[in-house]
Structures are given as C-alpha cells and as structure tokens.
Scaffold this motif. Sequence first.
Motif, PDB file in Angstrom:
ATOM      1  N   LEU A   1       0.786  -1.181  -0.108  1.00 36.87           N
ATOM      2  CA  LEU A   1      -0.079  -0.106  -0.176  1.00 36.87           C
ATOM      3  C   LEU A   1       0.965   1.095  -0.011  1.00 36.87           C
ATOM      4  CD1 LEU A   1      -2.972  -0.476   2.489  1.00 36.87           C
ATOM      5  CD2 LEU A   1      -3.102   0.185   0.193  1.00 36.87           C
TER       6      LEU A   1
ATOM      7  N   CYS B   1       3.810   1.523  -1.167  1.00 37.39           N
ATOM      8  CA  CYS B   1       4.310   1.722  -2.662  1.00 37.39           C
ATOM      9  C   CYS B   1       3.301   2.288  -3.611  1.00 37.39           C
ATOM     10  CB  CYS B   1       4.849   0.484  -3.189  1.00 37.39           C
ATOM     11  SG  CYS B   1       6.036  -0.160  -2.210  1.00 37.39           S
ATOM     12  N   GLU B   2       2.077   2.153  -3.277  1.00 38.91           N
ATOM     13  CA  GLU B   2       1.165   2.702  -4.298  1.00 38.91           C
ATOM     14  C   GLU B   2       1.359   4.226  -4.366  1.00 38.91           C
ATOM     15  OE1 GLU B   2      -1.870   1.835  -6.055  1.00 38.91           O
ATOM     16  OE2 GLU B   2      -0.999   0.075  -6.006  1.00 38.91           O
TER      17      GLU B   2
ATOM     18  N   ARG C   1      10.046  11.416  -1.593  1.00 36.88           N
ATOM     19  CA  ARG C   1      10.693  10.180  -2.176  1.00 36.88           C
ATOM     20  C   ARG C   1       9.451   8.973  -2.240  1.00 36.88           C
ATOM     21  NH1 ARG C   1      15.541  10.864  -3.560  1.00 36.88           N
ATOM     22  NH2 ARG C   1      15.969   8.618  -3.711  1.00 36.88           N
ATOM     23  N   LEU C   2       9.973   8.325  -3.450  1.00 37.16           N
ATOM     24  CA  LEU C   2       8.897   7.106  -3.526  1.00 37.16           C
ATOM     25  C   LEU C   2       9.266   6.046  -2.686  1.00 37.16           C
ATOM     26  CD1 LEU C   2       9.290   8.460  -6.709  1.00 37.16           C
ATOM     27  CD2 LEU C   2       7.051   7.382  -6.601  1.00 37.16           C
ATOM     28  N   THR C   3       8.330   5.168  -2.241  1.00 36.77           N
ATOM     29  CA  THR C   3       8.703   4.102  -1.364  1.00 36.77           C
ATOM     30  C   THR C   3       8.882   2.783  -2.354  1.00 36.77           C
ATOM     31  OG1 THR C   3       6.880   5.169  -0.010  1.00 36.77           O
ATOM     32  CG2 THR C   3       7.734   3.026   0.672  1.00 36.77           C
ATOM     33  N   SER C   4       9.538   2.147  -1.836  1.00 35.79           N
ATOM     34  CA  SER C   4       9.754   1.025  -2.319  1.00 35.79           C
ATOM     35  C   SER C   4       9.885  -0.295  -1.305  1.00 35.79           C
ATOM     36  CB  SER C   4      10.703   0.561  -3.595  1.00 35.79           C
ATOM     37  OG  SER C   4      11.820   1.151  -2.903  1.00 35.79           O
ATOM     38  N   ILE C   5       9.880  -1.618  -1.717  1.00 35.55           N
ATOM     39  CA  ILE C   5      10.189  -2.870  -0.547  1.00 35.55           C
ATOM     40  C   ILE C   5      11.703  -3.193  -0.893  1.00 35.55           C
ATOM     41  CG2 ILE C   5       9.435  -4.746   0.419  1.00 35.55           C
ATOM     42  CD1 ILE C   5       6.871  -4.277  -0.864  1.00 35.55           C
TER      43      ILE C   5
END
Lengths: 284, 323, 314
Positions: B256, B258-259, B267-271
């Motif tokens: 969620l 990462c959406e 900044r964008l989120t990532s796993i």
Amino acid sequence: MSPPTGAIPVIVRILSTVGGAVGAAIVLAVVVAAVFAPFVATHDPDAINVFQRFADPSSAHWLGTDQLGRDLYSRLVHGATVAMAVALAAIGMALTIGTLLGIAAALVTARIERFILILFDIIASFPSLVLALAVVAVFGPSTVLVVIIVGVTLIPHFGRVARAQVLTLKNAPFIEAERLLGASTLRIVFRHFMPNIAGPLVVLASMDIPVVITIEAGLSFLGLGVRPPLASWGGLIYDGYSFLSDSKIPVIISSAALGLATLGFTLFGEALRDAVDPRLNRDP
Amino acid sequence: MNPLVTIRGLCVDAATSAGTAHLLRGVDLDIGRGRIVGVVGESGSGKTTLASALLRLLPANISRISGEIRFDGEDLLTLDSAAMSALRGTRIAMIFQDPMTALNPLFTIGTHLVDVQQRGTAGLSRRDALTRAEAMLTTVGIPDPKRRLSAYPHQLSGGMRQRVMIAMALLVEPDLLLADEPTTALDATVEAQIVQLLSDLRKDFAGSILFISHHLGLVAELCDDLCVMYAGTVVETGPVAEVLAQPKHPYTAALLACEIDDGDTGRLTSIAGEVPSALSTPPGCVFASRCSHRVPLCDHAPPPFEQLGTRGTACLRHRDLAS
Amino acid sequence: MTTPLVAFRDIHVTFAGRVHALAGIDLSIAEGEIVGLVGESGSGKTTLCKVLTAMVRATSGTIEVAGEPLAARIKRDRLGFRRSTQMLLQDAVASLSPRMRVRALIEEPLTIHGLNAAEGKARIEVLRQRLGLPAEALDKYPHQISGGQARRVAILRALILAPQLIVADEPTAGLDVSVQGELLNLLLDLHAEFALTYLIVSHNLAVVRRITQRTVVMYLGRIVEAAPTAALFAAPRHPYTAALLSTHPSVDPAKRRERIVLQGEIPSVIDRPSGCHFHTRCPHVQPRCRVDDPPLVTETSGRQVRCHFPLTAA
C-alpha cells in the motif's frame, strides 16, 4: 529468443538420442578418416598391384582390392578426404555468400531485396546436375568446378534463411538500442545479427553435408567431378560398377560406405537441429 | 451460508531443469457466494497458478498438487477428468488477459456465443441461442450486435473482444467466473469502460468472481474481498475496505505504501530486496527477508494462517503490529 | 529567452502515405526539464520519441536540437548527437543483445564512440556502484538478470555517454510495484546529479504526476493539452485529459475521482474524425466541434489546450 546455448549442453542433447549418438559416431569416424587419411589408411591408395586384382577382403586388404589391385579400404579413407574437402569448401562458400546476400536483402533497399530474391529463385530453379553437365562440357571435369557448382546452387538455401532470420530480428528492441547508441550498420551486422542467426545456419550447413557428398559422388560417378586416379566415393562406385562382371564386392562396399556416411551426417544434422531448437527448451 | 469455494492447504510444485519450483506453498482461501474476490500479488506470487488450479488446467510440468479445492462441496482435485471438463465452461468460466488466446480465429463471434450455450444447455436450438447471444452483446455494450455476430475475432478491437469474452462468460451463467488481468492489455479509457461494465453487471450476475490483478487500486474499486498473495502463499484476506484501511500483514502495508497516489510528494517508497526464488524454501515466513518487522522467530517456521472473523492473515506479529 | 534543448515545429509523420502518426506537433523542452508524455494507442507518443531520437524522419516540419536543425546536426556529428540524446526502451531485457554478457554490453558504447577504454572502465565502475548494480551481474547474460537490473544496465549504457537528454519509454512497465519506487527515485536523483533533461513516456498517470514538471497529453497524433504537471492534474482543461485522469483507480476511496467513462473507441489515425478529432467521444461535444478543428491555444498562464470549450475548474 533462445538463450545462449553452450556447446556442452548441445552435445549432451545430441548424444542422448539414439539417432544422434549413431550419427555422431559415424560423423566422427568419417572426419577422423578424412583428416588423418595417411595414418588411417593401411596402403597407398594409388599403389597398383595387378597380381592382386579383385582380391577378397582379408587381413592384408580389409575390404579387398579393385580392378587395379588397389586397396579398397585405403581408397575409401582417402575418398573421405575428398568428400569432406568438397563438402566443406562448397558449403563454406555457399554459407558465406548466401548469408551476406541474405543480410543485404533484408537490410538494404527494397529494390536490392527484389533483385537478390530473383537471383535466388533463378539459382534454385536450376538443377545442379544439369548445370554441372553444362559447365563440365565447356571446361572439362575438375574438383574445383564441382565445389563451385555445388556451392553456387546452395547459396539460395542459406541466403533465404539468413534473410528470414534478419527480418525477424531487424526490429528487435536490442537492435534498436544499438542504433540508439550510435552503432554502425556493419557493427550491428557482425556483432549482433551474426551471433543470433548463426545457430540455424550452422544446423542448415550440417544438414547440407550429406547432400553435397551425394552430389559430388554423383558427378564423379558420371566422370564429371573428381578426376581419377584421385580416390573419390563416386569414382569408386563407378569403377566397381564398370567391373561388376569381375567382382561384386567393390561396388557393394563403396556404395555401402557412401550410404552409411550420408545416413550418419543426416542423423547428426537432425539431432543438432533438435538440440538447438529453442522450442524444445521447455524451461519455464 | 457456506462459501462457494473453499481452498485448503493447496500446494503446487513444478519440475524445472533447475529443480522443483514451489508455485503455491499451501494456500487457504474462501470465495463467498456472490462475492467478488480480488487476488493481488506481484510477479511470482502464484495468482495465475491459483486460477489454473481452480480450472485444473495446469502446465504439463506440474510434479505435485496437494491439498483440496472444494467447489460447492466437491473436491475438484479428486474429480475425474470427464467430470472436471463438464464443469469448465458451464459452472466455472474464465476471462483472460488476451482474449485472442480464448477465441478461435476461424469462428465467428456468433458461433462462439452459440457454442458456449449449447455446451451448457443440451437441446438449445441455434436460433434461440443466437437470440440470447444478440441480447447479451447489447448488455455488454457492443453496438450493432446483429452485425457483430457474423464478425470474426480479428475484426474487433481489443476492448470489443474483451466484451465478447464477458458475454460468453455471462451466457453460461457460471457459479464462478475467473478473470485473470482482464483489463491489463487495454488502453486506459477502454479499461475504464470495461471496469464500468463489470461493476454494472454485478446486478445481473449471481455468481462469484475471482478477479486477479496486479493493480491494487482497481481491486479496491471493484471487489468485495481481497486476497493478497506473496511468493506462493496467501498472506492476508478480508473485506477490501477493511484490509486496505488497516492491513494486518506487513507485506500488505508495504504494498500500500508503494502505491503512488494523488497528492503524494517526496521520495517514492519501495520494498527492499527481492521475492525469494520459487526454487528455494525459506525456513520461516516467505516475506521475512524483506520485512521491516522481522524478529528471530519469523525464521523458525512458516507462520500459520489465522482467521479472525472476516479477516485472515499469516503473520506471527499481527497483534503487536496492530497497536 | 534561452534556446530550448529541443524544439518541434509543426512536425508531421506519415507512414505509407496514409497513416498520419503525427499530425502537427509543436513542442519545446527546456534544458533540465522533466516532461511527461501521456496518451493511448495511436496517440503518436512512440513516433514522437523516434523522431526526437532520429530513428524516424519527420515527413514535414522542423526539429531543432539546441538551436541547430536535427538533420544538420546529424550530418555534422552523428556520434555526437547520439551521445547527447539517449533513450531507454520499454522492454529493458529485450533491449540488451541476448548473446552478449552484461560487461560487454556496458563496454559497447565506449567502443562505438572510440572513448578511452581505461577512463571509460573506471567510469563504468563508478556508475555501476552509483546505480546499485551488483558486480556479479556483469558476468551474466541479459536473460539471467532481473527486470530492475536490466533497467540499470540500460541506464548505465546511456549515462556512460554523458547525455543531455534521456527519453524514457515506460520506465516502470513490467516492474513490480514494490520496486518501481526505487527506480523512479534513482531517475530523479540522476536528473539532479548529471544535469539531465528527461522526456518520460508513460501510461501510468500516477508516475507522471509524481516525477514530471510538465505534462503533455496526446490524442491521435496531436497534442491536446500541455501544462505544468501540478496544474494539469489539479484542473484539466481538455475533456480528454479529464477523462484520462479519472481512469486512475485509487486505493484510497477519499482520493477517488468520479470516473468519466468515454463512449466508443479510439478512432483510427488513418480515418480521422472531422472537426475536433476528439468530438466522437467527447462528453461535452457541441455542434461546432464536429466541423471546426480547434487549434492548440496557448493561454496567458502558459497552459496549452486544443479545445473550443475548455473546462474550467469547478
């Protein structure tokens, strides 16, 4: 796209089928005979011994002798050299010229493509034997002519496959990426098209070896190819045929050798084709 | 009311040249009657394998399939192949990402639509079937349906072909409709039309739908229940709105995050990390290697799937994380 | 006014004499800008990229790169142009030659451009670490690395040439949601570090909104709207833009826009509608739209819109 296929897995896959294993064994035997003929042969293939004409197979002459008392086994071994030399030279020539013409047809202008395709059609529609007869009638029999005639008639074979392969790859993203990097057409052809179209062309070449061997034998049988006394399989069969009333052994043995070699190369070629066929790589 | 489909401990292994691939590692899932269950997951999560297992149309290299899939009480895995193929296309139907894989290029749309009905209802005349087909094409929003019946699949656009697939599925009135990424290959405005169509059709369709997608937003809009898959396991299930509002599993929460949504900045989120290979078997939780809440216990044994009312999750720490 | 890095003037591209892939594109990209390009099938966004990277020649119109006509630039210094303008293709794995190892693929640009090998290799090593590409990936073949790694290889191949402009075609297509953020962060960081200019093509509107400064919307080979990204997403002026933005489903019900479902299908570029090309699907169509083709109007705010009756913020 098939992944890069290492040599070892391909060999393993060829040998894992009965046909492939038999084919590979025969091919290996013929190649060894052809390359090391002077060592593999037991006699001088041209040594005439009129006292030993039509000798039956024995420990001295494993497959007997011919009408001039020459050792048949040794002549067959030296015939392998001729057959392989003719096959490799003719196929090498057809492969090189055909591939270049095929790539040119796929990459250069539509007009050149049409011209090359018409050229292929003309060559392919000409029976090689008839062409050979015509050429020999003009220039006389010669081994070099056999190579050139057979080589030319095989050009469309390789040219069409090369063209089709390049056409499917031409718009592949990796080719576009190379052009975007600034790679020249020559660089793209040799660094990127060649490695990716080589597989099918090599398979085709291996399947053409038995074809060339039979054509060469046919021409030599008709006296239009390799000139005596040089040993060639076609010539051996012709000699045996001419003296059929004296002995049946030479013609039978020479024909059997030719048949076995052809079968071996065909089996090997088919196994190679199956081994590198990406559709058979069923990994997910 | 008992669920239409009850999947318990479903394991699917495939034999590959590199070893055994674990495509599904023990899946538990219920599909309620009349519910739309959205299955989300990334590549390698096993969502397509799950659909194939429900149809029992698995690839030839499957080396093991165990557990049970109860469809209206009957275990699909023990049915003989004749009984199974009788179910396919009658009680269980499927819509694919690429309709061309399911439409025969040599047959007209009309023939396709008549065939599916005659498979389901013996003795139905071609004329009656064609009349129903025409009405159904109107329902799925295909203009000039009479003319379309004699068209061939290649003469239709991608969006129209997908409508035909939906019409085919609805004509047989299946109890279960499997939709595998049915809008992924379509343009955005056409996708919107199909999504609209699917949500409009809910009134007329009594069956359950298993909607497979990689698009969380789409599932959020269209589905009742959500099933989040990761590396061949189901990590979380429950009503869509509840799960998305308060995810219990760290993977769901991370997904969620990462959406990319309207109004976000920065900044964008990532796993971090990668999905474990299907060839390996992690000793504990499959998500542990990428989980930011990992404790030593997570690596001891796979966490059990816990059902708490309508919600379900496979995380040892879901209670700690809730607070 | 400074010279834009790229300027398209009335660019038309016609294939086979009847496929009008681009029908009059006017677009400039300033140095350092991040421009997003959105549109559906037939919008011409791919063709626009190909014209910009000199893979397709414009049928008419002019393109200037840093003030110099593209054709002249290529004639003068083809390799120099290639170095300055790089493109990341959509399918990163397929954009790498399948029978070459990653190391050879990365060193290729050095050979093609005759760059100093020792310096180049040192730079490769710096970039490899900067991009987070594991050293062991260098000895693998393209099909053995992950989609994210393949993208990094493609980016490295571009960056080694020190480009000014990078055209990125669907940079996140095929990537899992869990890793796309990492890649987009990387692209944004590189933009600042290497003073790059980006043209980013994407059908993912969330991505465009998040990382671009200006958004250009195309429909049937023409620009229908161009505006600063924030303004365009906040209040689209063209009905097509409005519909396109509304299609993006959000996980958060509070952020969900009311979906505008367009009727009908995207017309073919071979058989364009009369008047405004969008009128066949426009929910606000007026009689005038059917006959009168609207020009792309630049408003005082700098926003551009091709519509007789642009939407106003409600």
